[in-house]
Design a protein around this motif. Structure first.
Motif, PDB file in Angstrom:
ATOM      1  N   ALA A   1       0.833  -1.203   0.000  1.00 25.63           N
ATOM      2  CA  ALA A   1       0.000   0.000   0.000  1.00 25.63           C
ATOM      3  C   ALA A   1       0.867   1.252   0.000  1.00 25.63           C
ATOM      4  O   ALA A   1       0.576   2.222  -0.726  1.00 25.63           O
ATOM      5  N   PHE A   2       1.936   1.249   0.787  1.00 28.34           N
ATOM      6  CA  PHE A   2       2.825   2.408   0.848  1.00 28.34           C
ATOM      7  C   PHE A   2       3.452   2.668  -0.512  1.00 28.34           C
ATOM      8  O   PHE A   2       3.463   3.810  -1.009  1.00 28.34           O
ATOM      9  N   ARG A   3       3.961   1.619  -1.122  1.00 28.79           N
ATOM     10  CA  ARG A   3       4.563   1.763  -2.445  1.00 28.79           C
ATOM     11  C   ARG A   3       3.527   2.253  -3.459  1.00 28.79           C
ATOM     12  O   ARG A   3       3.831   3.073  -4.335  1.00 28.79           O
ATOM     13  N   GLY A   4       2.290   1.735  -3.328  1.00 33.03           N
ATOM     14  CA  GLY A   4       1.233   2.141  -4.240  1.00 33.03           C
ATOM     15  C   GLY A   4       0.856   3.601  -4.101  1.00 33.03           C
ATOM     16  O   GLY A   4       0.467   4.242  -5.082  1.00 33.03           O
TER      17      GLY A   4
ATOM     18  N   GLU B   1       5.406  17.079  -9.914  1.00 33.63           N
ATOM     19  CA  GLU B   1       6.805  17.385  -9.592  1.00 33.63           C
ATOM     20  C   GLU B   1       7.779  16.415 -10.256  1.00 33.63           C
ATOM     21  O   GLU B   1       8.943  16.351  -9.877  1.00 33.63           O
ATOM     22  N   GLY B   2       7.288  15.667 -11.239  1.00 35.18           N
ATOM     23  CA  GLY B   2       8.163  14.698 -11.877  1.00 35.18           C
ATOM     24  C   GLY B   2       8.593  13.619 -10.893  1.00 35.18           C
ATOM     25  O   GLY B   2       7.781  13.072 -10.155  1.00 35.18           O
ATOM     26  N   ARG B   3       9.877  13.313 -10.905  1.00 34.04           N
ATOM     27  CA  ARG B   3      10.403  12.249 -10.036  1.00 34.04           C
ATOM     28  C   ARG B   3      10.513  12.680  -8.573  1.00 34.04           C
ATOM     29  O   ARG B   3      10.874  11.881  -7.711  1.00 34.04           O
ATOM     30  N   THR B   4      10.232  13.920  -8.269  1.00 25.29           N
ATOM     31  CA  THR B   4      10.308  14.432  -6.898  1.00 25.29           C
ATOM     32  C   THR B   4       8.914  14.472  -6.283  1.00 25.29           C
ATOM     33  O   THR B   4       7.955  14.860  -6.946  1.00 25.29           O
ATOM     34  N   VAL B   5       8.808  14.058  -5.026  1.00 25.00           N
ATOM     35  CA  VAL B   5       7.541  14.130  -4.314  1.00 25.00           C
ATOM     36  C   VAL B   5       7.377  15.544  -3.776  1.00 25.00           C
ATOM     37  O   VAL B   5       8.124  15.988  -2.902  1.00 25.00           O
ATOM     38  N   GLY B   6       6.422  16.277  -4.311  1.00 28.30           N
ATOM     39  CA  GLY B   6       6.196  17.652  -3.891  1.00 28.30           C
ATOM     40  C   GLY B   6       5.494  17.723  -2.543  1.00 28.30           C
ATOM     41  O   GLY B   6       4.945  16.733  -2.058  1.00 28.30           O
ATOM     42  N   PRO B   7       5.500  18.896  -1.916  1.00 28.19           N
ATOM     43  CA  PRO B   7       4.864  19.061  -0.604  1.00 28.19           C
ATOM     44  C   PRO B   7       3.394  18.659  -0.604  1.00 28.19           C
ATOM     45  O   PRO B   7       2.915  18.011   0.340  1.00 28.19           O
ATOM     46  N   GLY B   8       2.678  19.033  -1.650  1.00 31.39           N
ATOM     47  CA  GLY B   8       1.264  18.669  -1.715  1.00 31.39           C
ATOM     48  C   GLY B   8       1.075  17.173  -1.829  1.00 31.39           C
ATOM     49  O   GLY B   8       0.176  16.596  -1.197  1.00 31.39           O
ATOM     50  N   GLU B   9       1.909  16.549  -2.646  1.00 31.55           N
ATOM     51  CA  GLU B   9       1.828  15.085  -2.791  1.00 31.55           C
ATOM     52  C   GLU B   9       2.166  14.389  -1.475  1.00 31.55           C
ATOM     53  O   GLU B   9       1.525  13.400  -1.093  1.00 31.55           O
ATOM     54  N   GLN B  10       3.162  14.920  -0.777  1.00 28.15           N
ATOM     55  CA  GLN B  10       3.531  14.331   0.508  1.00 28.15           C
ATOM     56  C   GLN B  10       2.387  14.429   1.508  1.00 28.15           C
ATOM     57  O   GLN B  10       2.071  13.459   2.208  1.00 28.15           O
ATOM     58  N   ARG B  11       1.757  15.594   1.573  1.00 27.53           N
ATOM     59  CA  ARG B  11       0.626  15.757   2.487  1.00 27.53           C
ATOM     60  C   ARG B  11      -0.506  14.800   2.136  1.00 27.53           C
ATOM     61  O   ARG B  11      -1.153  14.230   3.022  1.00 27.53           O
ATOM     62  N   SER B  12      -0.733  14.608   0.857  1.00 28.40           N
ATOM     63  CA  SER B  12      -1.794  13.695   0.420  1.00 28.40           C
ATOM     64  C   SER B  12      -1.484  12.260   0.817  1.00 28.40           C
ATOM     65  O   SER B  12      -2.371  11.524   1.276  1.00 28.40           O
ATOM     66  N   ILE B  13      -0.230  11.855   0.652  1.00 31.95           N
ATOM     67  CA  ILE B  13       0.163  10.488   1.032  1.00 31.95           C
ATOM     68  C   ILE B  13       0.002  10.290   2.528  1.00 31.95           C
ATOM     69  O   ILE B  13      -0.531   9.266   2.986  1.00 31.95           O
TER      70      ILE B  13
END
Length: 441
Positions: free
Chosen positions: A255-258, A270-282
């Motif tokens: 699940a984490f990898r997914g 953000e391409g290959r970088t996890v952006g702040p918004g994506e991190q908050r969503s995860i």
């Protein structure tokens, strides 16, 4: 599905065993002795955040301890509980090199100076070299972490059995998973498996080493290596059924990898970088799916560090070469087998009886042309008599739907000749729950 003579011999042997079981007789005809009562291991868990376990096992020659906690202060609290038993400590076993499992070794050695400390040669080497610099990092984060480590004074070959305190332990050493090396200890007399951090229940693990795919592959190996394991005693969290904890850990990692994978896709914001918004969503999705899961380390940003490490790992992976164990969901389709089905086929051809039995759930059922075998032990006996030594070739996947595959195969007893058959497998998680074998003609 083998020759008629072997089938008759197996059937008569099973009938004799069944009669003996009903009569309550031992092999010499005398009344069977009642099974020995199992003494549950003692446990001390340090406080959160980053609660970690140490266990003590009652043995004929004293107590056998598993792991030594993070700090001398925690270790001394555990020592006080252990001394209440009034029993000497015969040995101390280390599961892996992470600071939270070895930092209290000095305090344990001071309290029990006659007890040797054991680790595999691989784990001892990892501790002494500390290639990742974990111990200085632990000291900077926690002033109570010891300035000098206490190392094992007894090492054993990776995977070698141990005889300590009058008990026999089977061991296995794994590499490049939750930690660089990991030792597990299995008591074949009780089915107890001490797994360190390889499979823990309802906690937030540390993925900062960026080897989640290796960890998933190890989980598949762990279940096959110790198919008789009943209760698992993890390094963090509560003990539970071994297969359930392995499955739970596997689901969490997948699940984490997914969750991270879309954030590192080339077409993500953000391409290959996890952006702040994506991190908050995860993080929000993890909190929803795993509410109240305490961290295994006293690192406030452990989830953020986990995301960064897995993002780097996934960015470097070649999707075409990703092992089946690391797929976000079990692979299906005419081109691939469900993971436990693949384990079964590989085990037959590799003549690995332990791995074959480990592919089945404890209460699984196997039907071989009308003959029924219930439970992993019965399936293991069937496989020993009917399958081992043969070769199995998958011709095609005749049916393929979630949790079910029906294969057209050719089975050759003794590796020669053979016949075509249909093998239908029902799968739940990482285990086969039912298998039905019929002739193709």
């Amino acid at each position: 599905m083998n020759q008629r003579l072997r089938r008759l011999l197996a059937a008569s042997s099973a009938a004799a065993c069944a009669i003996a079981s009903v009569a309550g007789c031992s092999n010499d005809g005398k009344p069977a002795a009642p099974p020995a009562q199992k003494a549950e291991p003692g446990r001390f868990a340090s406080s959160n955040p980053g609660s970690v376990n140490t266990y003590w096992i009652q043995a004929p020659e004293g107590l056998v301890l598993i792991d030594t906690l993070r700090t001398p202060t925690d270790a001394r609290k555990a020592v006080a509980e252990i001394k209440k038993t009034g029993k000497p400590v015969a040995a101390i076993l280390l599961t892996h090199s992470h600071p939270d499992h070895v930092g209290g070794a000095g305090a344990f050695h001071e309290a029990f100076p006659k007890a040797p400390i054991y680790a595999s040669k691989a784990t001892d080497k990892t501790m002494r070299e500390d290639g990742r610099g974990f111990y200085p990092l632990a000291r900077s984060a926690n002033a109570d972490f010891p300035a000098k480590l206490t190392y094992a004074d007894r090492t054993f070959e990776d995977g070698a059995p141990l005889q300590v305190g009058g008990l026999r332990f089977e061991t296995a050493t794994f590499a490049h998973g939750e930690s660089d090396t990991a030792d597990v200890y299995y008591r074949p007399d009780t089915g107890d498996l001490f797994s360190g951090d390889l499979a823990t229940g309802k906690v937030t693990p540390a993925l900062i080493e960026g080897t989640s795919c290796g960890w998933l592959q190890i989980l598949d190996q762990l279940g096959g290596r110790f198919p008789g394991a009943g209760t698992m005693y993890p390094g963090h969290g509560a003990a539970g059924p071994a297969r359930a904890l392995i499955d739970e850990q596997r689901r969490y990692l997948r699940a984490f990898r997914g969750l991270v994978r879309p954030a590192v896709a080339p077409d993500s914001p953000e391409g290959r970088t996890v952006g702040p918004g994506e991190q908050r969503s995860i993080i929000a999705e993890l909190d929803r799916a795993y509410p109240g899961y305490p961290p295994v380390a006293d690192l406030p940003t452990i989830v953020q560090e986990n995301i960064k490490a897995v993002a780097r790992e996934l960015s470097a992976e070649d999707p075409a070469k990703t092992p089946a164990a690391c797929a976000d969901t079990p692979r299906q389709g005419t081109g691939g087998l469900l993971a436990p089905v693949s384990t079964y086929v590989t085990a037959v051809n590799g003549r690995n009886l332990d791995a074959l039995a480990g592919a089945f759930a404890a209460d699984a059922e196997l039907i071989d042309v009308g003959r029924r075998f219930k439970g992993r032990a019965a399936i293991r006996d069937w496989a020993r008599a009917e399958v081992m030594g043969g070769s199995l070739t998958v011709i095609e996947v005749a049916e393929n739907r979630p949790g079910h595959q029906r294969l057209l195969v050719r089975f050759a007893p003794g590796g020669q000749g053979g016949f075509n058959a249909y093998y239908a497998f029902t799968v739940d998680g990482s285990s086969i729950t039912k298998a039905e074998l019929t002739y193709a003609n």
